[in-house]
Each structure stands twice: as structure tokens, then as C-alpha cells.
Scaffold this active site. Structure first.
Site, PDB file in Angstrom:
ATOM      1  N   ARG A 178      -2.086 -33.604 -34.272  1.00  0.00           N
ATOM      2  CA  ARG A 178      -2.289 -34.949 -33.730  1.00  0.00           C
ATOM      3  C   ARG A 178      -1.997 -35.012 -32.235  1.00  0.00           C
ATOM      4  NH1 ARG A 178       0.713 -37.361 -38.173  1.00  0.00           N
ATOM      5  NH2 ARG A 178       2.275 -38.201 -36.766  1.00  0.00           N
ATOM      6  N   ARG A 182      -3.277 -30.109 -22.953  1.00  0.00           N
ATOM      7  CA  ARG A 182      -4.367 -30.150 -21.975  1.00  0.00           C
ATOM      8  C   ARG A 182      -4.050 -29.271 -20.775  1.00  0.00           C
ATOM      9  NH1 ARG A 182      -3.995 -36.116 -22.354  1.00  0.00           N
ATOM     10  NH2 ARG A 182      -5.143 -36.700 -24.226  1.00  0.00           N
ATOM     11  N   ARG A 256       8.586 -40.524 -45.204  1.00  0.00           N
ATOM     12  CA  ARG A 256       9.610 -40.691 -44.186  1.00  0.00           C
ATOM     13  C   ARG A 256       9.567 -42.123 -43.700  1.00  0.00           C
ATOM     14  NH1 ARG A 256      12.326 -36.886 -42.945  1.00  0.00           N
ATOM     15  NH2 ARG A 256      13.051 -37.858 -41.024  1.00  0.00           N
ATOM     16  N   ARG A 287      12.766 -41.837 -29.855  1.00  0.00           N
ATOM     17  CA  ARG A 287      12.124 -42.506 -28.716  1.00  0.00           C
ATOM     18  C   ARG A 287      12.647 -43.913 -28.555  1.00  0.00           C
ATOM     19  NH1 ARG A 287       6.012 -42.293 -31.340  1.00  0.00           N
ATOM     20  NH2 ARG A 287       6.656 -42.933 -33.407  1.00  0.00           N
ATOM     21  N   GLU A 310      14.312 -45.616 -31.851  1.00  0.00           N
ATOM     22  CA  GLU A 310      13.735 -45.206 -33.137  1.00  0.00           C
ATOM     23  C   GLU A 310      14.447 -43.981 -33.695  1.00  0.00           C
ATOM     24  OE1 GLU A 310       9.427 -45.110 -33.338  1.00  0.00           O
ATOM     25  OE2 GLU A 310       9.508 -43.382 -34.673  1.00  0.00           O
ATOM     26  N   TYR A 358      -1.614 -40.538 -44.017  1.00  0.00           N
ATOM     27  CA  TYR A 358      -1.261 -41.167 -42.758  1.00  0.00           C
ATOM     28  C   TYR A 358      -2.533 -41.721 -42.145  1.00  0.00           C
ATOM     29  CZ  TYR A 358       0.716 -41.866 -38.150  1.00  0.00           C
ATOM     30  OH  TYR A 358       1.139 -42.431 -36.972  1.00  0.00           O
ATOM     31  N   ASP A 360      -4.094 -44.104 -38.979  1.00  0.00           N
ATOM     32  CA  ASP A 360      -3.978 -44.984 -37.828  1.00  0.00           C
ATOM     33  C   ASP A 360      -4.756 -46.258 -38.144  1.00  0.00           C
ATOM     34  OD1 ASP A 360      -2.454 -43.351 -36.201  1.00  0.00           O
ATOM     35  OD2 ASP A 360      -4.196 -42.313 -35.364  1.00  0.00           O
TER      36      ASP A 360
END
Ligand code: UDP
Length: 388
Positions: A178, A182, A256, A287, A310, A358, A360
Site C-alpha cells: 500500500r 519513489r 486490529r 502517528r 493513534e 480492508y 478504502d
């Protein structure tokens, strides 16, 4: 409650359920009851204004809308306009700040010198050569193969251990898939064609989708409390947890969850950006979200900001499921539940919880649009059974 008068019952008002309900009511003129055990609609995508600060918060963590699908983008734009927001994430490692996902900027900062794309690739190749990894079989191998050992140790290992409480060598390589790597200075988090934040917030999207005469919202209603009041054979779109639907008869699927620790900080700007990751193991959270930065287009002259730290852990019964763990044992268990669904032609299982995947937001909408076309429409237009 009497459900006789409804053509369709939708259980769960996240993006999957809301999309089916909206389409069925608006396009087909069906009368739809939407049940949600929570007292708000929108599932984990819901957002609301925090009254103390006036800042819009995402109670289940930061949600950025992004998609490559023209169909999904066109659909969602019927309900909202989007800002030009482009998500960028930073990560703290060793008291220094780096750009995430790992890009040429991250690599230059980390090694403290200028790299061309070719030089950076050569460096990774050199680190790789020392490892002799074939086809990656786990998250660590996949990550080391694409970024080398040093960057992996700095930015991935600790974060992943904190997020999964599992050694990255025991985790599937797909998780890290995910996260792009780059060899350019492009520091955007998402590479999709379409991206933005809904100008009026996610709450407003759901209100526009669901606020129509053919839809009755039943918030604070747990499907399992009223299940026996639904006439046999009534079409149901069920987006809750599939194991709960079957009363956990084969056991529980592994999930989770995250705990968000909220704080109103006495400063107008806590961290200068919307999401700051913490890569190191000595910081217990993964985070910090600072929600005001998701809407730079909104005037803000407050003296306080709201943040959430989090933390990640295994979900027990009663916790909000976030990420399917999906070990091979979980997969087998899921397939056993799926086999039971064959006996219920009037019930469609959808969404993240219903399909143990999962998803989005854009994927949930895309899956719902497909389900609507291939399963819901045939039922009412040609009298075909709901399940195809
Ligand atoms: N990840 C990481 N370091 C980061 C961000 C992500 O190692 O700073 C890894 C980690 O293994 C995580 C995966 O990438 O589980 C996927 O991250 P993503 O940002 O997609 O997670 P989400 O935002 O969906 O929680």
C-alpha cells in the site's frame, strides 16, 4: 418496528451501505430502511465539528478521499465538492523529520547528501545485493528489496512493529504494497488521479446521500436486536461483521483496532501538518492527527487545535474492528462463513466488515456500485434472485 413496508433493509450506513441505499431509493424508487447501531451514520468515515474548537474531526482517524476510478469520482461528486487538498505525510525518526512515503527527498535527507534517481537506485541495489532475497515472502523482505536495509530499519521496521505488534517477518508482503517508494521528489502520499477533501465534510456527504423521502434512517438500532421483526425473505444488505452475523459459531475473525487519544492543545498549531508519523519504537504511538490542516481553505483564527495520538492493538470483542489481520487461519474461517451465506439468497454481505477486507472509502463505493448493478437491479427489474 414494522419492516413490512420496506423493499430493502440496509444494515450499516458506511459508504457501502449508504451507496446501495441511495441508488436503490433514487434510481429504483425502493423504500429503504437503513439501520445503524451507532447513533450517527457514515461508519468510520463519519466526521463532525468539535464544539470546543470549531474544527471538524474524524472520530475514527484521518480520512482522505482519493481514487483512480472515474466512475467512483463522478458518483461521489454528486454529493459534495472537493477541495484541492493533496495529502502529504511526514515521519519523525531520531528527532529528525522526513518525508513519507520514502522518496528521493527522504533518501537525500537520510543520507545527508544529494542523490540522483540513478544513484539512489544504485544504493538500494547495493544494499540488496548483500541480502540475497528472492521472491519476497514477507513484509520485511518486500520492504528491504525495494528500499534497502538502512531505510527499512529507520522508517518501516519500528512503525510496522508498533502498528501490528508482530515481527515484520511474520506479516504478509501485501501490507507494505500500500505504501509506494519513489525515486523522484514526488512526496504526495497517494498517487491516484483524483484526490481532495469534501468541502462540507464527510458528515455532509452522508446527509445528502441519505436524506431523501424513500429512505428511513434507524440510528442507534442494532440489527441483532430487531432481526426477528424482519419478515422472512426480505432483501437485506448486511455490512456488519460476518462472524457476528453467524453468532461466531466457527470462532472470531482477527482484527486490529486503534485507540485515539484526544487532546485540545492550547496553541493554534500543534505540528504544522495533518498527519505526523513516528517511526521509532521508543515513542508508543504510531502517528498524530491534527485535523485543522485537512481544510486549509477554511478560515481559522482559533487559539486552540485538536489532535489525536493513534495507538494500535489487537481488537477484542467490543472493540471497533479496523484492519483485518487475515492470517491463513483467518482466511479459512472467513471461507467457512462465506459457505453459510449460500443458504441465504436474500442477504448480500458487503463492505469491509461483511467481506473481511480492508477497503478504502473509494473501494467501498466502487464495490457497492457494482453490487447495485449486478445484484440489486436485476432483482427488482427482472424478478431475478438477489444473489447472482
Ligand atoms: N508504514 C511504515 N511506516 C510509515 C507508514 C507506513 O512502515 O511511516 C507501513 C506499515 O507497515 C503500515 C503500512 O506501511 O502497516 C501501510 O501503511 P498505510 O499508511 O497504508 O496505513 P493506514 O494509513 O491505512 O493505516
Amino acid at each position: 418496528m414494522n419492516f413490512d413496508g420496506f423493499d430493502l433493509i440496509v444494515v450499516g450506513s458506511g459508504f457501502f451501505g449508504a451507496t446501495i441505499a441511495e441508488r436503490a431509493a433514487r434510481e429504483l424508487g425502493l423504500t429503504v430502511a437503513v439501520l445503524d447501531k451507532r447513533t450517527h451514520f457514515g461508519g468510520n468515515s463519519y466526521s463532525e465539528i468539535n464544539t470546543e474548537t470549531g474544527i471538524e474531526v474524524h472520530p475514527y482517524g484521518t480520512h482522505i478521499f482519493h481514487t483512480n476510478s472515474e466512475e467512483v469520482w463522478t458518483y461521489i461528486n454528486r454529493f459534495t465538492q472537493f477541495s484541492e487538498y493533496r495529502h502529504r505525510v511526514l515521519t519523525v525518526h531520531g528527532n529528525r523529520v522526513f518525508s513519507m512515503p520514502i522518496n528521493l527527498g527522504t533518501i537525500c535527507s537520510f543520507f545527508g547528501r544529494h542523490f540522483t534517481p540513478d544513484e539512489a537506485r544504485a544504493l538500494v541495489a547495493q544494499e540488496m545485493a548483500a541480502e540475497a532475497i528472492g521472491e519476497p515472502t514477507n513484509l520485511e523482505e518486500k520492504a528491504v528489496k525495494s528500499i534497502g536495509r538502512s531505510l527499512y530499519n529507520a522508517f518501516i521496521r519500528g512503525y510496522t512493529m508498533k502498528q501490528w505488534q508482530t515481527d515484520p517477518r511474520q506479516l504478509p508482503a501485501s501490507i507494505i504494497g500500500r505504501l509506494p517508494v519513489r525515486f523522484t521528489f514526488d512526496d504526495r502520499y497517494f498517487a491516484d488521479r483524483f484526490e481532495g477533501m469534501p468541502l462540507g465534510g464527510y458528515g455532509a456527504i452522508f446527509r445528502t446521500m441519505l436524506n431523501q423521502p424513500k429512505i428511513q434512517m434507524c440510528l442507534g438500532v442494532d440489527f441483532f436486536d430487531i432481526r426477528d421483526q424482519i419478515p422472512a425473505g426480505k432483501p437485506i444488505i448486511y455490512t456488519g461483521a460476518i462472524d457476528r452475523y453467524y453468532d461466531y459459531q466457527f470462532g472470531e475473525l482477527g482484527w486490529r483496532t486503534v485507540d485515539l487519544e484526544w487532546e485540545v492543545a492550547q496553541t493554534p498549531d500543534f505540528q504544522g501538518t495533518s498527519v505526523m508519523n513516528y517511526a521509532d519504537m521508543d515513542v508508543p504511538f504510531t502517528r498524530i492527527h491534527e485535523f485543522r490542516h485537512l481544510h486549509p481553505e477554511r478560515p481559522f483564527d482559533g487559539d486552540k487545535t485538536i489532535i489525536a495520538r493513534e495507538f494500535s492493538r489487537f481488537a477484542g470483542k467490543g472493540d471497533e474492528p479496523y484492519y483485518p489481520i487475515a492470517t491463513p487461519a483467518d482466511r479459512d474461517l472467513y471461507e467457512r462463513y462465506v459457505a453459510l451465506t449460500e443458504r441465504e439468497p436474500n442477504v448480500i454481505f458487503g463492505g469491509r466488515l461483511g467481506t473481511y477486507r480492508y477497503l478504502d472509502m473509494h473501494q467501498a463505493i466502487g464495490a457497492a456500485l457494482k453490487c447495485y448493478d449486478t445484484q440489486v437491479v436485476p432483482l427488482v427489474t427482472a424478478g431475478k434472485p438477489l444473489r447472482v
